[in-house]
Design a protein around this motif. Sequence first.
Motif, mmCIF file in Angstrom:
data_model
loop_
_atom_site.group_PDB
_atom_site.id
_atom_site.type_symbol
_atom_site.label_atom_id
_atom_site.label_comp_id
_atom_site.label_asym_id
_atom_site.label_seq_id
_atom_site.Cartn_x
_atom_site.Cartn_y
_atom_site.Cartn_z
ATOM 1 N N MET A 176 0.828 -1.201 0.000
ATOM 2 C CA MET A 176 0.000 0.000 0.000
ATOM 3 C C MET A 176 0.868 1.260 0.000
ATOM 4 O O MET A 176 1.936 1.286 0.587
ATOM 5 N N SER A 177 0.375 2.302 -0.666
ATOM 6 C CA SER A 177 1.117 3.552 -0.746
ATOM 7 C C SER A 177 0.951 4.351 0.537
ATOM 8 O O SER A 177 -0.105 4.336 1.174
ATOM 9 N N ASP A 178 2.051 5.034 0.922
ATOM 10 C CA ASP A 178 1.997 5.905 2.094
ATOM 11 C C ASP A 178 1.627 7.329 1.720
ATOM 12 O O ASP A 178 1.546 8.203 2.573
ATOM 13 N N ARG A 179 1.427 7.570 0.424
ATOM 14 C CA ARG A 179 1.078 8.917 -0.017
ATOM 15 C C ARG A 179 -0.322 9.272 0.476
ATOM 16 O O ARG A 179 -1.229 8.428 0.474
ATOM 17 N N PRO A 180 -0.520 10.539 0.936
ATOM 18 C CA PRO A 180 -1.851 10.932 1.414
ATOM 19 C C PRO A 180 -2.874 10.894 0.295
ATOM 20 O O PRO A 180 -2.554 11.158 -0.871
ATOM 21 N N ALA A 181 -4.093 10.543 0.641
ATOM 22 C CA ALA A 181 -5.170 10.496 -0.346
ATOM 23 C C ALA A 181 -5.502 11.900 -0.826
ATOM 24 O O ALA A 181 -5.446 12.864 -0.061
ATOM 25 N N VAL A 182 -5.832 12.007 -2.101
ATOM 26 C CA VAL A 182 -6.222 13.297 -2.665
ATOM 27 C C VAL A 182 -7.621 13.656 -2.163
ATOM 28 O O VAL A 182 -8.523 12.811 -2.157
ATOM 29 N N PRO A 183 -7.828 14.891 -1.716
ATOM 30 C CA PRO A 183 -9.160 15.291 -1.246
ATOM 31 C C PRO A 183 -10.221 15.101 -2.330
ATOM 32 O O PRO A 183 -9.956 15.284 -3.516
ATOM 33 N N THR A 184 -11.414 14.717 -1.898
ATOM 34 C CA THR A 184 -12.540 14.663 -2.834
ATOM 35 C C THR A 184 -13.208 16.026 -2.850
ATOM 36 O O THR A 184 -13.436 16.641 -1.802
ATOM 37 N N LEU A 185 -13.510 16.525 -4.041
ATOM 38 C CA LEU A 185 -14.059 17.866 -4.189
ATOM 39 C C LEU A 185 -15.575 17.874 -4.045
ATOM 40 O O LEU A 185 -16.228 16.834 -4.148
ATOM 41 N N LEU A 186 -16.104 19.042 -3.809
ATOM 42 C CA LEU A 186 -17.545 19.204 -3.643
ATOM 43 C C LEU A 186 -18.202 19.532 -4.977
ATOM 44 O O LEU A 186 -17.711 20.385 -5.715
ATOM 45 N N GLY A 187 -19.306 18.860 -5.258
ATOM 46 C CA GLY A 187 -20.106 19.184 -6.428
ATOM 47 C C GLY A 187 -21.388 19.868 -6.001
ATOM 48 O O GLY A 187 -21.605 20.170 -4.819
ATOM 49 N N ALA A 188 -22.288 20.093 -6.967
ATOM 50 C CA ALA A 188 -23.534 20.797 -6.687
ATOM 51 C C ALA A 188 -24.364 20.082 -5.632
ATOM 52 O O ALA A 188 -24.919 20.709 -4.722
ATOM 53 N N ALA A 189 -24.450 18.754 -5.729
ATOM 54 C CA ALA A 189 -25.269 17.995 -4.773
ATOM 55 C C ALA A 189 -24.703 18.102 -3.366
ATOM 56 O O ALA A 189 -25.448 18.300 -2.394
ATOM 57 N N GLU A 190 -23.372 17.968 -3.240
ATOM 58 C CA GLU A 190 -22.744 18.051 -1.913
ATOM 59 C C GLU A 190 -22.907 19.443 -1.305
ATOM 60 O O GLU A 190 -23.154 19.582 -0.103
ATOM 61 N N ILE A 191 -22.762 20.464 -2.137
ATOM 62 C CA ILE A 191 -22.922 21.839 -1.652
ATOM 63 C C ILE A 191 -24.328 22.054 -1.102
ATOM 64 O O ILE A 191 -24.523 22.610 -0.007
ATOM 65 N N ARG A 192 -25.329 21.608 -1.837
ATOM 66 C CA ARG A 192 -26.717 21.806 -1.400
ATOM 67 C C ARG A 192 -27.018 20.971 -0.164
ATOM 68 O O ARG A 192 -27.779 21.408 0.717
ATOM 69 N N THR A 193 -26.424 19.791 -0.066
ATOM 70 C CA THR A 193 -26.622 18.960 1.123
ATOM 71 C C THR A 193 -26.016 19.618 2.352
ATOM 72 O O THR A 193 -26.632 19.662 3.429
ATOM 73 N N LEU A 194 -24.802 20.141 2.205
ATOM 74 C CA LEU A 194 -24.155 20.837 3.315
ATOM 75 C C LEU A 194 -24.965 22.056 3.739
ATOM 76 O O LEU A 194 -25.169 22.308 4.934
ATOM 77 N N ALA A 195 -25.419 22.827 2.772
ATOM 78 C CA ALA A 195 -26.204 24.028 3.066
ATOM 79 C C ALA A 195 -27.506 23.679 3.770
ATOM 80 O O ALA A 195 -27.903 24.343 4.737
ATOM 81 N N ALA A 196 -28.169 22.614 3.305
ATOM 82 C CA ALA A 196 -29.423 22.202 3.935
ATOM 83 C C ALA A 196 -29.190 21.742 5.366
ATOM 84 O O ALA A 196 -29.989 22.045 6.264
ATOM 85 N N GLY A 197 -28.087 21.034 5.587
ATOM 86 C CA GLY A 197 -27.780 20.564 6.936
ATOM 87 C C GLY A 197 -27.516 21.694 7.905
ATOM 88 O O GLY A 197 -27.736 21.561 9.111
ATOM 89 N N LEU A 198 -27.042 22.822 7.378
ATOM 90 C CA LEU A 198 -26.772 23.998 8.212
ATOM 91 C C LEU A 198 -27.949 24.967 8.240
ATOM 92 O O LEU A 198 -27.873 25.995 8.912
ATOM 93 N N ASP A 199 -29.005 24.623 7.489
ATOM 94 C CA ASP A 199 -30.133 25.540 7.306
ATOM 95 C C ASP A 199 -29.624 26.892 6.814
ATOM 96 O O ASP A 199 -30.031 27.952 7.283
ATOM 97 N N LEU A 200 -28.687 26.821 5.858
ATOM 98 C CA LEU A 200 -28.002 28.006 5.360
ATOM 99 C C LEU A 200 -28.776 28.650 4.221
ATOM 100 O O LEU A 200 -29.140 27.994 3.252
ATOM 101 N N ARG A 201 -28.980 29.941 4.344
ATOM 102 C CA ARG A 201 -29.562 30.728 3.265
ATOM 103 C C ARG A 201 -28.527 31.770 2.855
ATOM 104 O O ARG A 201 -28.307 32.748 3.582
ATOM 105 N N PRO A 202 -27.869 31.533 1.701
ATOM 106 C CA PRO A 202 -26.807 32.460 1.280
ATOM 107 C C PRO A 202 -27.293 33.900 1.231
ATOM 108 O O PRO A 202 -28.404 34.172 0.767
ATOM 109 N N THR A 203 -26.465 34.813 1.734
ATOM 110 C CA THR A 203 -26.852 36.217 1.779
ATOM 111 C C THR A 203 -26.013 37.038 0.810
ATOM 112 O O THR A 203 -24.797 36.842 0.690
ATOM 113 N N LYS A 204 -26.656 37.972 0.130
ATOM 114 C CA LYS A 204 -25.958 38.892 -0.770
ATOM 115 C C LYS A 204 -25.051 39.829 0.017
ATOM 116 O O LYS A 204 -23.988 40.237 -0.447
#
Length: 286
Positions: free
Chosen positions: A1-29
């Motif tokens: 097995m490699s000892d190299r650190p795993a590359v981070p997984t990036l956020l897509g549209a679905a993940e962003i909306r899931t995170l926002a919903a979990g925080l009850d976040l309403r983006p503000t201008k």
Amino acid sequence: MSDRPAVPTLLGAAEIRTLAAGLDLRPTKQRGQNFVIDGNTVRRIVAESRITADDVVLEVGPGLGSLTLALLAVARRVVAIEVDPLLAGALPATIAAHAPDQVDAFEVVLADALRVTEIPGPSPTALVANLPYNVSVPVLLHLLGLLPSLERGLVMVQAEVADRLAAGPGSKVYGVPSVKAAWYADVRRAGAIGRNVFWPAPNVDSGLVAWTRREPPSTTATREQVFAVIDAAFAHRRKALRPALRELAGSAEAAEAALAAAGIDPMTRGEQLLIDDFVRIAEALA
């Protein structure tokens, strides 16, 4: 097995909306909250920024972590300044979930980037950020002045602001941001960003601005004195320098004398001058 650190997984549209919903976040201008939902866009920003594994990166306005994760895939360390307590509190968990091998390389600072006076840990070498559009120029100038360790950077701002920052003398959009940024760095336009890569989509176009630090002009005047001349010269854009500098100099005659000493025609307008010209005027006034 490699000892190299795993590359981070990036956020897509679905993940962003899931995170926002979990925080009850309403983006503000008011806080310029438009989150990047496209992985290719954050990869492009990181590539254009030319950061390396040796860099300590300062990010402003990390939001839900889209760009942060892409930066952690490349940089030695990322420090993110976030003014929203809800977002700042949630970000460490997002990093732990999507970049577990980079947790120790990340720190979030709950602060207003316009008022921050120090950055924890090693001195940052690069600034890479999707800056809040309503305060992008003041934030950029504040951090350039605060952190001489910043060698280069790439920021995403409103398209017309990007044009102003990168403009040269004689351009219709050359003004205070152009000249003050030139005090610190060589600035260039680095591309455009479409509206559809954000959630919610902004009602303005976006642009990338890249800069490389250079030594400020050698002068006996202070930066504050030079910037005061710049502000006065552009306060009335179409006004010649003699009347524009009258209040700062104390009289029109004093302004004309200072301009003569600096070797500048008193009927020249501010948008025709380089940063070195403003330096000479400030020295003559001082």
